[in-house]
Design an enzyme around this catalytic site. Sequence first.
Site, PDB file in Angstrom:
ATOM      1  N   ASN A   1      31.744  40.467  45.201  1.00 38.94           N
ATOM      2  CA  ASN A   1      31.555  39.038  45.391  1.00 38.94           C
ATOM      3  C   ASN A   1      32.928  38.353  45.371  1.00 38.94           C
ATOM      4  O   ASN A   1      33.777  38.678  44.548  1.00 38.94           O
ATOM      5  CB  ASN A   1      30.669  38.486  44.278  1.00 38.94           C
ATOM      6  CG  ASN A   1      29.494  39.403  44.007  1.00 38.94           C
ATOM      7  OD1 ASN A   1      29.677  40.513  43.534  1.00 38.94           O
ATOM      8  ND2 ASN A   1      28.318  38.963  44.328  1.00 38.94           N
TER       9      ASN A   1
ATOM     10  N   HIS B   1      28.760  35.342  51.948  1.00 38.30           N
ATOM     11  CA  HIS B   1      30.189  35.577  51.685  1.00 38.30           C
ATOM     12  C   HIS B   1      31.031  35.474  52.949  1.00 38.30           C
ATOM     13  O   HIS B   1      31.683  36.443  53.346  1.00 38.30           O
ATOM     14  CB  HIS B   1      30.393  36.967  51.063  1.00 38.30           C
ATOM     15  CG  HIS B   1      29.686  37.187  49.760  1.00 38.30           C
ATOM     16  ND1 HIS B   1      29.482  38.439  49.213  1.00 38.30           N
ATOM     17  CD2 HIS B   1      29.155  36.310  48.875  1.00 38.30           C
ATOM     18  CE1 HIS B   1      28.848  38.322  48.056  1.00 38.30           C
ATOM     19  NE2 HIS B   1      28.623  37.041  47.835  1.00 38.30           N
TER      20      HIS B   1
ATOM     21  N   GLU C   1      24.483  44.337  44.206  1.00 34.52           N
ATOM     22  CA  GLU C   1      24.064  43.555  43.047  1.00 34.52           C
ATOM     23  C   GLU C   1      22.550  43.612  42.944  1.00 34.52           C
ATOM     24  O   GLU C   1      21.835  43.578  43.947  1.00 34.52           O
ATOM     25  CB  GLU C   1      24.557  42.125  43.153  1.00 34.52           C
ATOM     26  CG  GLU C   1      23.977  41.388  44.319  1.00 34.52           C
ATOM     27  CD  GLU C   1      24.590  40.004  44.485  1.00 34.52           C
ATOM     28  OE1 GLU C   1      23.822  39.035  44.503  1.00 34.52           O
ATOM     29  OE2 GLU C   1      25.823  39.892  44.595  1.00 34.52           O
TER      30      GLU C   1
HETATM   31  P1  FDA Z   1      33.676  26.588  49.410  1.00 32.07           P
HETATM   32  O1  FDA Z   1      32.765  26.939  50.504  1.00 32.07           O
HETATM   33  O2  FDA Z   1      33.290  26.898  48.014  1.00 32.07           O
HETATM   34  O3  FDA Z   1      34.040  25.054  49.465  1.00 32.07           O
HETATM   35  C1  FDA Z   1      34.303  24.364  50.644  1.00 32.07           C
HETATM   36  C2  FDA Z   1      33.979  22.892  50.427  1.00 32.07           C
HETATM   37  O4  FDA Z   1      34.522  22.137  51.500  1.00 32.07           O
HETATM   38  C3  FDA Z   1      32.495  22.565  50.397  1.00 32.07           C
HETATM   39  O5  FDA Z   1      32.203  21.764  49.288  1.00 32.07           O
HETATM   40  C4  FDA Z   1      32.254  21.821  51.717  1.00 32.07           C
HETATM   41  O6  FDA Z   1      31.239  20.833  51.619  1.00 32.07           O
HETATM   42  C5  FDA Z   1      33.598  21.176  51.952  1.00 32.07           C
HETATM   43  N1  FDA Z   1      33.894  20.919  53.362  1.00 32.07           N
HETATM   44  C6  FDA Z   1      33.705  21.744  54.414  1.00 32.07           C
HETATM   45  N2  FDA Z   1      34.149  21.184  55.541  1.00 32.07           N
HETATM   46  C7  FDA Z   1      34.625  19.960  55.213  1.00 32.07           C
HETATM   47  C8  FDA Z   1      35.210  18.898  55.959  1.00 32.07           C
HETATM   48  N3  FDA Z   1      35.411  18.997  57.280  1.00 32.07           N
HETATM   49  N4  FDA Z   1      35.559  17.766  55.295  1.00 32.07           N
HETATM   50  C9  FDA Z   1      35.367  17.650  53.962  1.00 32.07           C
HETATM   51  N5  FDA Z   1      34.811  18.626  53.206  1.00 32.07           N
HETATM   52  C10 FDA Z   1      34.461  19.777  53.825  1.00 32.07           C
HETATM   53  N6  FDA Z   1      30.481  34.499  45.361  1.00 32.07           N
HETATM   54  C11 FDA Z   1      30.744  35.186  44.217  1.00 32.07           C
HETATM   55  O7  FDA Z   1      31.890  35.547  43.971  1.00 32.07           O
HETATM   56  N7  FDA Z   1      29.732  35.459  43.342  1.00 32.07           N
HETATM   57  C12 FDA Z   1      28.436  35.097  43.582  1.00 32.07           C
HETATM   58  O8  FDA Z   1      27.546  35.334  42.749  1.00 32.07           O
HETATM   59  C13 FDA Z   1      28.145  34.404  44.797  1.00 32.07           C
HETATM   60  N8  FDA Z   1      26.867  34.063  45.137  1.00 32.07           N
HETATM   61  C14 FDA Z   1      26.631  33.235  46.212  1.00 32.07           C
HETATM   62  C15 FDA Z   1      25.359  32.737  46.458  1.00 32.07           C
HETATM   63  C16 FDA Z   1      25.136  31.804  47.478  1.00 32.07           C
HETATM   64  C17 FDA Z   1      23.763  31.274  47.733  1.00 32.07           C
HETATM   65  C18 FDA Z   1      26.237  31.375  48.275  1.00 32.07           C
HETATM   66  C19 FDA Z   1      26.055  30.361  49.368  1.00 32.07           C
HETATM   67  C20 FDA Z   1      27.500  31.885  48.043  1.00 32.07           C
HETATM   68  C21 FDA Z   1      27.710  32.813  47.026  1.00 32.07           C
HETATM   69  N9  FDA Z   1      28.982  33.307  46.758  1.00 32.07           N
HETATM   70  C22 FDA Z   1      29.213  34.070  45.638  1.00 32.07           C
HETATM   71  C23 FDA Z   1      30.124  32.988  47.645  1.00 32.07           C
HETATM   72  C24 FDA Z   1      31.059  31.920  47.065  1.00 32.07           C
HETATM   73  O9  FDA Z   1      30.334  30.808  46.620  1.00 32.07           O
HETATM   74  C25 FDA Z   1      32.066  31.536  48.162  1.00 32.07           C
HETATM   75  O10 FDA Z   1      32.795  32.697  48.507  1.00 32.07           O
HETATM   76  C26 FDA Z   1      33.032  30.451  47.712  1.00 32.07           C
HETATM   77  O11 FDA Z   1      32.355  29.285  47.333  1.00 32.07           O
HETATM   78  C27 FDA Z   1      34.034  30.129  48.810  1.00 32.07           C
HETATM   79  O12 FDA Z   1      35.040  29.304  48.253  1.00 32.07           O
HETATM   80  P2  FDA Z   1      35.997  28.451  49.171  1.00 32.07           P
HETATM   81  O13 FDA Z   1      37.043  27.850  48.303  1.00 32.07           O
HETATM   82  O14 FDA Z   1      36.430  29.277  50.317  1.00 32.07           O
HETATM   83  O15 FDA Z   1      35.106  27.273  49.798  1.00 32.07           O
END
Ligand code: FDA
Length: 501
Positions: A479, A441, A356
């Site tokens: 992504n 990721h 990207e």
């Molecule tokens: P996700 O991580 O979204 O959600 C998990 C949630 O659970 C969080 O809100 C967390 O606080 C909560 N949690 C964790 N443990 C807990 C507990 N014990 N009790 C209660 N709550 C808890 N992907 C993409 O496709 N395109 C993109 O452009 C980008 N760019 C990007 C930039 C940046 C800076 C980051 C950090 C990530 C990306 N990503 C991305 C990745 C993408 O955001 C990521 O793959 C997904 O959010 C993952 O989704 P999930 O449903 O797995 O969990």
Amino acid sequence: QAADYSPAVIIGTGYGAAVTALRLGAAGIPVVMLEMGQLWNTPGSDGKIFANMLSPDKRSMWFKKRTEAPLASFLWLDFANHDIDPYAGVLDRVHFGDMSVFVGRGVGGGSLVNGAMAVVPKRSYFEQILPEVDADEMYGTYYPRANAGLGVNNVDPAWFESCDSYQFARVSRKAAHNAGLTTTFVPSVYDFGYLQREEANEVPRSALASEVIYGNNYGKRSLDKTYLAAALGTGNVTIRTLHEVRDIAQQPDGTYLLTVRQSDVDGNVLATKQIGAKYLFLGAGSLGSTELLVRARETGKLPALNDAVGQGWGTNGNVMLGRANHIWDPVGSLESGMPALGIDAWDDPQYPVFAEIAPVPAGLETWASLYLAITRNPERGYFSYDAASDSARLQWEISQGQPSIDAAKHLFDKVNSANGTIYRYDLFGDTRAFENRFTYHPLGGLVLGEATDLYGRVKGYSNLYVTDGSLIPGSTGVNPFVTITALAERNIERIIAQDVR
Ligand code: FDA
């Protein structure tokens, strides 16, 4: 039964969790979602909900004393990072030895902080990573359903050619084309119509005001505006924020009992609660869900969990790098924080890369082209339980990142030699050209078909499910969030039909 009981509890509010909440709520099932982060809907004293990347404050990061931006330096100077007060901010960087993982914290999980790129993997690669999932169904039904639910849109190609916001991407495109490479537009959940109005100064700026990884105040269709809003609209879903699930146990009657820590935004523990559920869905992300099950197995609370719990974790081959452009090739001082273009070299037989074209939203000319390369790195890490800290520790060696660097170097050496340019050595805190000590990721840990069955049902238990990125075996080639969303759509449809009804 616990005093505080709900038929269905979902841990987390990211992509997998949000899909699951909507579909359960729409089926008439009462759902409680437990989220350790905040609900981001209240402006601070500056009138904004989120801070920008140029002047981050306590809202930016999850309990840190200093921000930890991915671009550590510029001309070897640490411009990006600032001292902040520890607070329940929106972006976390979780450190495990040689690897650190960026994750979102708050209602909407990663959707609050990510780059909004909404990319469907090449079908042939999807078939390689998840061969037991019916690709016809995924590409015919669940990817389209996910894209619709997420509000995916595309940049207007004519505007792209003429705007200021993507001059940086056009410069990178020219360099890629000079090397004989192919570029492709990247769909997004950032509203490109809003972006056009930002550039025209008709609306407050967000993607054009250096807002990305610490949240966007406008323009972004994060999950709180899409799936979660729809879930709440069913009337059957409630979200409890600043509730962190610490432990999962099973009661003699087969229901689950969660130990949950409720805190305030400054990290003071307000209460430790027990919450019961018949159906329990883990949507806490690759790190969060995997930790909960590794802890449950190793402390004997869910002893029937198998050895695959904690295995199969990968970085999606992430590696970041910068190139130095010629002085006559300025990228412009205005850069959209939301990428819209990628270099697609995934068909390279030895070194597949999807890179990207990333912005450096610094508000000034940088002469830098930045990339987040996604590579096919076969290395996998795993989680072990550390009793002293009661946490799951990722085992990943720095050498496991080398295949990602090799692939990115193969591609960008070609770009540099075709253009007479060089790498930037000043961006990552020292003199390295390739940064692979972090990932955006995180994927895997509870891999589909191994720790769970082919629909996310945890092996060894009934009514216990995984819905998030931990199902995906370490790589998607692009992504990941559209794939996480589509897989969650597929799995919950089956689970509602067969288990819940
Ligand atoms: P996700 O991580 O979204 O959600 C998990 C949630 O659970 C969080 O809100 C967390 O606080 C909560 N949690 C964790 N443990 C807990 C507990 N014990 N009790 C209660 N709550 C808890 N992907 C993409 O496709 N395109 C993109 O452009 C980008 N760019 C990007 C930039 C940046 C800076 C980051 C950090 C990530 C990306 N990503 C991305 C990745 C993408 O955001 C990521 O793959 C997904 O959010 C993952 O989704 P999930 O449903 O797995 O969990």
